[in-house]
Design an enzyme around this catalytic site. Structure first.
Site, PDB file in Angstrom:
ATOM      1  N   TYR A 197       5.430   6.270   8.025  1.00 12.44           N
ATOM      2  CA  TYR A 197       4.370   5.312   7.684  1.00 12.44           C
ATOM      3  C   TYR A 197       3.034   5.783   8.241  1.00 12.44           C
ATOM      4  O   TYR A 197       2.017   5.811   7.537  1.00 12.44           O
ATOM      5  CB  TYR A 197       4.711   3.923   8.229  1.00 12.44           C
ATOM      6  CG  TYR A 197       3.627   2.899   7.981  1.00 12.44           C
ATOM      7  CD1 TYR A 197       3.344   2.454   6.690  1.00 12.44           C
ATOM      8  CD2 TYR A 197       2.867   2.367   9.032  1.00 12.44           C
ATOM      9  CE1 TYR A 197       2.340   1.523   6.443  1.00 12.44           C
ATOM     10  CE2 TYR A 197       1.862   1.437   8.800  1.00 12.44           C
ATOM     11  CZ  TYR A 197       1.610   1.015   7.502  1.00 12.44           C
ATOM     12  OH  TYR A 197       0.613   0.098   7.263  1.00 12.44           O
TER      13      TYR A 197
ATOM     14  N   GLY B 160      -0.823 -11.200  -0.482  1.00 13.63           N
ATOM     15  CA  GLY B 160      -1.467 -10.739   0.745  1.00 13.63           C
ATOM     16  C   GLY B 160      -2.952 -10.447   0.623  1.00 13.63           C
ATOM     17  O   GLY B 160      -3.690 -11.125  -0.097  1.00 13.63           O
ATOM     18  N   ILE B 161      -3.389  -9.388   1.324  1.00 11.67           N
ATOM     19  CA  ILE B 161      -4.828  -9.090   1.370  1.00 11.67           C
ATOM     20  C   ILE B 161      -5.351  -8.616   0.016  1.00 11.67           C
ATOM     21  O   ILE B 161      -6.515  -8.800  -0.303  1.00 11.67           O
ATOM     22  CB  ILE B 161      -5.197  -8.091   2.493  1.00 11.67           C
ATOM     23  CG1 ILE B 161      -4.564  -6.722   2.287  1.00 11.67           C
ATOM     24  CG2 ILE B 161      -4.821  -8.647   3.857  1.00 11.67           C
ATOM     25  CD1 ILE B 161      -5.025  -5.681   3.310  1.00 11.67           C
TER      26      ILE B 161
END
Length: 298
Positions: free
Chosen positions: A181, A31-32
């Site tokens: 979250y 991912g990032i």
């Protein structure tokens, strides 16, 4: 308004080089995090991928070296859900690395079913906040010696829906995965703010950011309705390369040298929630974090 203005700005880019600098990126095998590692490696930095899954991490190292032409890329084992692993990792870094110019706290878990870390923390606050809080604490002396240096915490716009439950930080009385979250992402913003104040005058600066709504395997725990919504929204989401840009911006943009403690989105300063600017809440979270991790960090 800020988001609308950012939409019409030219894409950010910079040719800043990082030769001779060292960066640690958590969760950089996908991912990032991986796209951030590729970019920093292309700029000449020594890049250390701090990852839980060493098989995936080694594959990422090979890919990053091929993509960047920089063979100064390595991976090391780090499990942010276990303080023993965090301490072991930090010990190795402190022993073997002469400097640490960039610490990018990128790894995270998102809206997962209720679970606990090895230390008994709810998984999302445990990995996303407590794990990175402890890691930063253990590396801070090396980072200070390496100044100018930057600490970047990847948060999310989800922080703005969050609140910090100081009485039940581990969601033991009731658990809502989305709220937990959001709490962990608000903790990232507050930690960045507190840390920035404490590091004033050291040459070490701090940044938190929203990467955008990025197509990532973090979505694996989403419910069917949530997945449907994300599918509809897909044209407005970012891929990993686009999602990494604000992290890279916070890591290298020269104009941010004197900025610290702020929140960024779309490669520009952004507004965080009122709770994200609450210095009293930030202080209480700092004290609670130290207590939970048995640290003394003034």
């Amino acid at each position: 308004m800020q988001a609308l203005r950012n939409l019409f700005r030219a894409p950010w880019s910079s040719d800043v080089k990082l030769d001779g600098q060292t960066a640690v990126i958590t969760g950089a095998n996908t991912g990032i995090g991986k796209e951030t590692a590729i970019d920093l490696a292309k700029r000449g930095a020594r890049v250390i991928l701090a990852c839980r899954d060493m098989e995936k991490a080694q594959a990422a190292v090979t890919e990053i070296i091929e993509s960047s032409g920089n063979d100064g890329v390595v991976c090391m084992k780090l499990d942010l859900s276990d303080s023993k692993s965090i301490r072991g990792f930090a010990e190795e870094i402190n022993k073997n690395e002469a400097k640490l110019n960039l610490l990018i706290n990128n790894a995270g878990v998102m809206v997962c079913p209720y679970g606990k870390t090895a230390d008994g923390f709810e998984m999302q606050i445990g990995v996303n906040h407590f794990g990175h809080f402890l890691l930063t604490y253990l590396l801070i002396d090396l980072i200070k010696r390496s100044a100018p240096a930057r600490i970047i915490n990847v948060s999310s716009m989800a922080h703005s829906w969050g609140s910090i439950n100081l009485e039940d930080i581990n969601s033991e009385k009731s658990y809502n995965k989305s709220k937990a979250y959001a709490q962990s992402k608000l903790a990232n913003v507050l930690f960045t703010r507190s840390l920035g104040k404490r590091l004033e005058g050291t040459g070490v600066t701090t940044y938190s950011l929203h990467p955008g709504v990025v197509q990532t395997d973090l979505w694996r725990h989403l419910s069917t309705p949530e997945r449907f919504f994300i599918t509809i929204a897909r044209p407005f989401t970012k891929n990993s390369i686009q999602g990494a840009q604000t992290t890279i911006y916070c890591a290298v943009e020269p104009s941010l040298e004197k900025e610290s403690g702020g929140y960024y989105s779309d490669c520009a300063p952004a507004n965080c929630s009122a709770a994200g600017k609450d210095d009293e809440l930030a202080q209480k979270l700092w004290e609670l974090s130290c207590k939970m991790l048995s640290l003394s960090w003034d």
